[in-house]
Design an enzyme around this catalytic site. Structure first.
Site, short mmCIF file in Angstrom:
data_model
loop_
_atom_site.label_atom_id
_atom_site.label_comp_id
_atom_site.label_asym_id
_atom_site.label_seq_id
_atom_site.Cartn_x
_atom_site.Cartn_y
_atom_site.Cartn_z
N ARG A 77 9.88 -12.69 -7.53
CA ARG A 77 8.51 -12.35 -7.13
C ARG A 77 7.95 -13.52 -6.33
NH1 ARG A 77 7.72 -7.12 -6.76
NH2 ARG A 77 7.77 -6.01 -8.75
N GLU A 107 16.44 -1.49 1.20
CA GLU A 107 17.31 -2.50 1.82
C GLU A 107 16.81 -3.92 1.60
OE1 GLU A 107 15.94 -2.77 6.45
OE2 GLU A 107 17.26 -1.12 5.90
N PHE A 136 -9.04 -8.08 6.66
CA PHE A 136 -7.60 -8.09 6.89
C PHE A 136 -7.03 -6.72 6.56
CE2 PHE A 136 -3.34 -8.50 4.97
CZ PHE A 136 -2.64 -9.03 6.04
N ALA A 147 8.94 -0.40 -11.80
CA ALA A 147 7.60 -0.13 -11.29
C ALA A 147 7.62 -0.12 -9.77
CB ALA A 147 6.63 -1.20 -11.79
N GLY A 173 -12.05 -7.79 -11.16
CA GLY A 173 -13.08 -8.62 -10.55
C GLY A 173 -13.03 -8.64 -9.03
N GLU A 219 10.73 5.82 -8.65
CA GLU A 219 10.96 4.38 -8.82
C GLU A 219 12.00 4.10 -9.90
OE1 GLU A 219 10.07 1.69 -7.18
OE2 GLU A 219 8.67 2.65 -5.80
N ARG A 223 -19.34 -9.55 -2.19
CA ARG A 223 -18.14 -9.20 -2.95
C ARG A 223 -16.94 -9.20 -2.01
NH1 ARG A 223 -21.06 -10.40 -6.60
NH2 ARG A 223 -22.07 -8.94 -8.02
N GLU A 224 -15.87 -9.88 -2.41
CA GLU A 224 -14.60 -9.84 -1.68
C GLU A 224 -13.70 -8.88 -2.44
OE1 GLU A 224 -13.46 -13.93 -1.73
OE2 GLU A 224 -14.56 -14.37 0.11
#
Length: 182
Positions: free
Chosen positions: A63, A137, A14, A75, A114, A91, A36-37
């Site tokens: 969030r 925005e 992706f 951040a 991980g 920022e 491994r992903e």
């Protein structure tokens, strides 16, 4: 033990606006193969900005992955070609309107090693001046000032679940104690 895994094959799964996901085949040190992903992320920066009254600037914002409003230090995602400190200064100004001075590194943080390659660079600064916020925005947040001592209590009382904020708050408290001879 070498503790190293050699990449044999890598396939992109992706490619998004912020993250990229790939599926790697690796060879372990004993010769066996494993999968491994990996989530590739450009990295981020977090600023612990202290007022003259010994308060840290925080932002509250929704969030989406958690479906809740989260209290965090200012951040943001690293922009391509920009160094972490300059990105952090931008920022801080955008989110809070504050401009810092006397920046010091608090190190870097691997949020989830991980499966994710994100690195968050942590900084401390004292606030020099205030200007207007320059929010994107699609960015909506509230700025709050919390005394450093209270912020440490909030971390220890599990009131701040954000990892980068927890680490930066605690490192700031330790740094200031050392600088003040405590």
């Amino acid at each position: 033990m070498k503790l190293y895994e050699k990449t044999i094959d890598s396939k992109s799964i992706f490619d998004g606006k912020v993250i990229h996901v790939k599926h790697d085949t690796v060879e372990l040190e004993n010769g066996a193969k494993a999968m491994r992903e990996i989530v590739e992320h450009p990295g981020g920066v977090c600023i612990a900005a202290l007022t003259d009254d010994n308060e840290l600037l925080f932002v509250r914002q929704f969030r989406y992955p958690y479906k809740e409003v989260v209290l965090e230090l200012p951040a943001g995602k690293l922009e391509k070609g920009q160094n972490p400190l300059e990105n952090g200064k931008r920022e801080l100004l955008e989110e809070t309107g504050a401009v810092g001075r006397e920046y010091m590194t608090l190190g870097k943080l691997y949020p989830s090693p991980g499966y994710c390659g994100e690195i968050i660079h942590l900084y401390f600064c004292k606030i020099d001046s205030y200007h207007a916020q320059q929010l994107d925005e699609d960015e909506f947040l509230n700025v709050e000032r919390i005394p450093l001592e209270k912020a440490v209590e909030m971390v220890m009382n599990h009131e701040i679940p954000d990892a980068k904020t927890q680490v930066a708050v605690l490192k700031t408290a330790v740094l200031l104690n050392k600088l003040n001879g405590k």
